[in-house]
Design a protein around this motif. Structure first.
Motif, PDB file in Angstrom:
ATOM      1  N   THR A 175      -6.328 -23.814  42.361  1.00 29.86           N
ATOM      2  CA  THR A 175      -5.321 -23.605  41.326  1.00 29.86           C
ATOM      3  C   THR A 175      -4.915 -22.140  41.237  1.00 29.86           C
ATOM      4  OG1 THR A 175      -7.076 -23.320  39.671  1.00 29.86           O
ATOM      5  CG2 THR A 175      -6.164 -25.537  39.938  1.00 29.86           C
ATOM      6  N   LYS A 176      -5.601 -21.279  41.977  1.00 26.81           N
ATOM      7  CA  LYS A 176      -5.322 -19.841  41.937  1.00 26.81           C
ATOM      8  C   LYS A 176      -4.526 -19.360  43.139  1.00 26.81           C
ATOM      9  CE  LYS A 176      -7.524 -15.297  41.483  1.00 26.81           C
ATOM     10  NZ  LYS A 176      -8.783 -14.549  41.265  1.00 26.81           N
ATOM     11  N   PHE A 177      -4.879 -19.850  44.323  1.00 22.12           N
ATOM     12  CA  PHE A 177      -4.223 -19.395  45.548  1.00 22.12           C
ATOM     13  C   PHE A 177      -3.412 -20.534  46.166  1.00 22.12           C
ATOM     14  CE2 PHE A 177      -8.166 -16.908  45.182  1.00 22.12           C
ATOM     15  CZ  PHE A 177      -7.618 -15.635  45.079  1.00 22.12           C
ATOM     16  N   GLY A 178      -2.295 -20.174  46.741  1.00 18.75           N
ATOM     17  CA  GLY A 178      -1.438 -21.153  47.382  1.00 18.75           C
ATOM     18  C   GLY A 178      -1.875 -21.468  48.793  1.00 18.75           C
ATOM     19  N   PHE A 179      -1.168 -22.398  49.395  1.00 15.40           N
ATOM     20  CA  PHE A 179      -1.498 -22.896  50.730  1.00 15.40           C
ATOM     21  C   PHE A 179      -1.573 -21.788  51.776  1.00 15.40           C
ATOM     22  CE2 PHE A 179       0.590 -24.395  54.730  1.00 15.40           C
ATOM     23  CZ  PHE A 179      -0.513 -25.037  55.255  1.00 15.40           C
ATOM     24  N   HIS A 180      -0.628 -20.880  51.767  1.00 12.85           N
ATOM     25  CA  HIS A 180      -0.600 -19.838  52.783  1.00 12.85           C
ATOM     26  C   HIS A 180      -1.643 -18.746  52.539  1.00 12.85           C
ATOM     27  CE1 HIS A 180       3.563 -21.551  53.301  1.00 12.85           C
ATOM     28  NE2 HIS A 180       3.099 -21.578  54.530  1.00 12.85           N
ATOM     29  N   ASP A 181      -2.301 -18.795  51.407  1.00 12.05           N
ATOM     30  CA  ASP A 181      -3.371 -17.843  51.093  1.00 12.05           C
ATOM     31  C   ASP A 181      -4.712 -18.551  50.936  1.00 12.05           C
ATOM     32  OD1 ASP A 181      -1.673 -15.565  51.027  1.00 12.05           O
ATOM     33  OD2 ASP A 181      -1.015 -16.103  49.009  1.00 12.05           O
ATOM     34  N   TRP A 182      -4.878 -19.657  51.649  1.00  5.13           N
ATOM     35  CA  TRP A 182      -6.109 -20.436  51.496  1.00  5.13           C
ATOM     36  C   TRP A 182      -7.348 -19.608  51.819  1.00  5.13           C
ATOM     37  CZ3 TRP A 182      -9.565 -21.120  55.456  1.00  5.13           C
ATOM     38  CH2 TRP A 182      -9.115 -20.800  56.750  1.00  5.13           C
ATOM     39  N   HIS A 183      -7.206 -18.648  52.749  1.00  5.82           N
ATOM     40  CA  HIS A 183      -8.351 -17.823  53.131  1.00  5.82           C
ATOM     41  C   HIS A 183      -8.857 -16.995  51.963  1.00  5.82           C
ATOM     42  CE1 HIS A 183      -4.803 -15.257  53.607  1.00  5.82           C
ATOM     43  NE2 HIS A 183      -5.602 -14.228  53.427  1.00  5.82           N
ATOM     44  N   LEU A 184      -7.984 -16.678  50.994  1.00 11.66           N
ATOM     45  CA  LEU A 184      -8.419 -15.915  49.838  1.00 11.66           C
ATOM     46  C   LEU A 184      -9.344 -16.739  48.943  1.00 11.66           C
ATOM     47  CD1 LEU A 184      -5.095 -14.086  48.859  1.00 11.66           C
ATOM     48  CD2 LEU A 184      -7.012 -13.227  50.227  1.00 11.66           C
ATOM     49  N   ASP A 185      -9.102 -18.036  48.876  1.00 10.16           N
ATOM     50  CA  ASP A 185     -10.005 -18.892  48.118  1.00 10.16           C
ATOM     51  C   ASP A 185     -11.373 -18.969  48.804  1.00 10.16           C
ATOM     52  OD1 ASP A 185      -9.358 -20.927  45.684  1.00 10.16           O
ATOM     53  OD2 ASP A 185     -11.051 -21.645  46.878  1.00 10.16           O
ATOM     54  N   LEU A 186     -11.350 -19.019  50.130  1.00  9.51           N
ATOM     55  CA  LEU A 186     -12.595 -19.004  50.899  1.00  9.51           C
ATOM     56  C   LEU A 186     -13.382 -17.728  50.611  1.00  9.51           C
ATOM     57  CD1 LEU A 186     -14.511 -19.882  53.234  1.00  9.51           C
ATOM     58  CD2 LEU A 186     -12.911 -18.795  54.802  1.00  9.51           C
ATOM     59  N   LEU A 187     -12.700 -16.596  50.586  1.00  7.28           N
ATOM     60  CA  LEU A 187     -13.373 -15.324  50.359  1.00  7.28           C
ATOM     61  C   LEU A 187     -13.821 -15.163  48.907  1.00  7.28           C
ATOM     62  CD1 LEU A 187     -11.018 -13.021  52.450  1.00  7.28           C
ATOM     63  CD2 LEU A 187     -13.363 -13.657  53.033  1.00  7.28           C
ATOM     64  N   GLU A 188     -13.006 -15.613  47.982  1.00  4.97           N
ATOM     65  CA  GLU A 188     -13.377 -15.462  46.570  1.00  4.97           C
ATOM     66  C   GLU A 188     -14.572 -16.327  46.207  1.00  4.97           C
ATOM     67  OE1 GLU A 188     -10.652 -14.400  43.267  1.00  4.97           O
ATOM     68  OE2 GLU A 188     -10.941 -16.492  42.707  1.00  4.97           O
ATOM     69  N   ALA A 189     -14.646 -17.529  46.793  1.00  4.65           N
ATOM     70  CA  ALA A 189     -15.805 -18.426  46.618  1.00  4.65           C
ATOM     71  C   ALA A 189     -16.064 -18.772  45.161  1.00  4.65           C
ATOM     72  CB  ALA A 189     -17.050 -17.809  47.258  1.00  4.65           C
ATOM     73  N   LYS A 190     -14.992 -19.053  44.443  1.00  3.36           N
ATOM     74  CA  LYS A 190     -15.129 -19.495  43.057  1.00  3.36           C
ATOM     75  C   LYS A 190     -14.564 -20.917  42.917  1.00  3.36           C
ATOM     76  CE  LYS A 190     -15.210 -15.060  40.685  1.00  3.36           C
ATOM     77  NZ  LYS A 190     -14.550 -14.161  39.704  1.00  3.36           N
ATOM     78  N   PRO A 191     -15.012 -21.632  41.889  1.00  3.59           N
ATOM     79  CA  PRO A 191     -14.571 -23.030  41.723  1.00  3.59           C
ATOM     80  C   PRO A 191     -13.165 -23.122  41.141  1.00  3.59           C
ATOM     81  CG  PRO A 191     -16.094 -22.434  39.968  1.00  3.59           C
ATOM     82  CD  PRO A 191     -16.039 -21.252  40.894  1.00  3.59           C
ATOM     83  N   ASN A 192     -12.179 -22.976  42.005  1.00  5.11           N
ATOM     84  CA  ASN A 192     -10.779 -22.983  41.579  1.00  5.11           C
ATOM     85  C   ASN A 192     -10.097 -24.336  41.760  1.00  5.11           C
ATOM     86  OD1 ASN A 192     -10.784 -20.168  40.972  1.00  5.11           O
ATOM     87  ND2 ASN A 192     -10.517 -19.692  43.141  1.00  5.11           N
ATOM     88  N   GLY A 193     -10.842 -25.351  42.218  1.00  2.04           N
ATOM     89  CA  GLY A 193     -10.207 -26.614  42.578  1.00  2.04           C
ATOM     90  C   GLY A 193     -10.364 -27.721  41.554  1.00  2.04           C
ATOM     91  N   GLN A 194      -9.591 -28.803  41.775  1.00  2.00           N
ATOM     92  CA  GLN A 194      -9.579 -29.939  40.846  1.00  2.00           C
ATOM     93  C   GLN A 194      -9.464 -31.266  41.597  1.00  2.00           C
ATOM     94  OE1 GLN A 194      -6.025 -28.870  38.628  1.00  2.00           O
ATOM     95  NE2 GLN A 194      -7.226 -27.987  36.952  1.00  2.00           N
ATOM     96  N   LEU A 195      -9.847 -32.320  40.916  1.00  2.00           N
ATOM     97  CA  LEU A 195      -9.591 -33.694  41.354  1.00  2.00           C
ATOM     98  C   LEU A 195      -8.727 -34.347  40.291  1.00  2.00           C
ATOM     99  CD1 LEU A 195     -10.183 -36.075  43.316  1.00  2.00           C
ATOM    100  CD2 LEU A 195     -12.129 -36.635  41.849  1.00  2.00           C
ATOM    101  N   LEU A 196      -7.539 -34.820  40.682  1.00  2.00           N
ATOM    102  CA  LEU A 196      -6.580 -35.386  39.745  1.00  2.00           C
ATOM    103  C   LEU A 196      -6.318 -36.861  40.032  1.00  2.00           C
ATOM    104  CD1 LEU A 196      -3.877 -32.533  39.606  1.00  2.00           C
ATOM    105  CD2 LEU A 196      -5.938 -32.804  38.208  1.00  2.00           C
TER     106      LEU A 196
END
Length: 378
Positions: A175-196
């Protein structure tokens, strides 16, 4: 004493040069830290469970390449009731292969952000567009199912599955980083995701799970009493109960996997196929996951990631029982044929493999693969 050219740097000159170098280093450091797009946490990768660590093999090197040259990085795929194969490619197409083996450019959506796909009981397929949201693709066109949740744009829809009642379950990788910045979510390693969950009858999107670590693949169990979602950064899959006394509760389905789980698919016997990614960094940079300084550096210079990741150098898929126990493992240990495998789907005694590093879909016969060395049986 002067050098051969009669020139000797003055003390003031040396001091000025040193000051310039120190100022440059300081500015560089401040740029990396204070203007970093991430606020990283250390990620401690789990020890691989002994029960999951089946012997490495080269079975994925035996695939037949279908659609070779026609497909551009087919990440996910699905089959409809007539046996037609659908896949979304990085050039913005939904392509399909008919029963007779012929391929068709079916629908052009555009962009490079098409991810998970799933067939629907009413016909057509649902596609996760990481930039637009959930799309319904049918013979007569493309429509938007949902693009908003809780007043915010859905920015990274990843994988999707439809239930028999029409309910649509899908993951939001970040929910924080977009598709083209997916590597930033990998590096940040925080629970930014959801199941809807999307209800097509009320046109309402609701939250099932929050605070997930890059949720990826989603699959329903054989009796649709629970849902499995893959947490790539935690090397585990979670079970979310949809029915019974435990409805609405969550537990670990399988953990301590050999790789980060990507997509997951239900097999005909009620087990699950899981594609796994090699996310451990190689060589002297193996400490990156636990080093905040290294993460800030890689966030500032993302091209460095390509030099140390093993994601393009091997492929692994596993079969896991409905009880969460490891059953089989197939590999391409050096990526000579298959690498960066993101999806494994069983259909008519064959395993079909999607990848973000190929121009084909791999097809592997399963009836000939009963070698006990490939299974978790004793």
């Amino acid at each position: 004493m002067a050098d051969n050219n009669g020139f000797r740097p003055s003390k003031q000159c040396l001091q000025a040069s040193s000051s310039f170098v120190l100022a440059s280093i300081l500015a560089f450091t401040l740029q990396i830290y204070f203007f970093s797009p991430i606020s990283p946490d250390p990620l401690h990768l789990p020890q691989i469970s002994a029960s999951h660590n089946l012997p490495t093999n080269n079975k994925l090197q035996e695939v037949t390449k279908i659609g070779e040259g026609f497909l551009n990085k087919p990440e996910d795929l699905c089959f409809d009731e007539e046996g037609t194969l659908y896949t979304a490619t990085r050039d913005g197409w939904i392509k399909r292969m008919h029963r007779n083996g012929s391929w068709e450019d079916w629908k052009l959506i555009g962009g490079d952000s098409l991810l998970g796909v799933a067939t629907t009981r009413s016909g057509g397929i649902i596609v996760c567009d990481a930039l637009k949201g959930l799309l319904k693709v049918e013979e007569d066109g493309v429509s938007l199912l949902t693009s908003q949740f809780n007043g915010s744009q859905i920015r990274f829809a990843d994988d999707v599955i439809e239930g028999s009642d029409g309910s649509v379950y899908f993951s939001i990788a970040s929910t924080k980083f977009g598709f083209h910045d997916w590597h930033l979510d990998l590096l940040e390693a925080k629970p930014n995701g959801q199941l809807l969950k999307y209800d097509p009858f009320s046109n309402h999107t609701s939250l099932l799970l929050d605070n997930l670590y890059f949720p990826n693949g989603v699959a329903l169990s054989q009796h649709e009493d629970f849902l499995v979602v893959c947490e790539t950064l935690k090397y585990r899959c979670l079970k979310y109960w949809l029915k019974g006394e435990r409805k609405g509760t969550t537990e670990v389905f399988i953990e301590n996997l050999i790789g980060g789980p990507d997509n997951i698919n239900l097999a005909p016997d009620g087990s699950f196929w899981i594609a796994q990614l090699e996310l451990r960094f190689e060589g002297i940079l193996g400490f990156v996951h636990t080093s905040k300084a290294s993460k800030h550096l890689l966030a500032a210079f993302p091209k460095l990631l390509g030099l140390i990741q093993g994601i393009h150098k091997k492929a692994t898929v596993v079969k896991v029982g409905a009880d969460g126990k490891m059953m089989k493992r197939f590999d391409d240990p050096n990526g000579s044929v298959m690498s960066f495998v993101t999806n494994a789907l069983e259909f008519e005694d064959h395993l079909y493999l999607g990848s973000l590093n190929t121009n084909f879909i791999g097809k592997l016969p399963l009836l000939d693969l009963d070698d006990p060395n490939l299974t978790g049986s004793e």
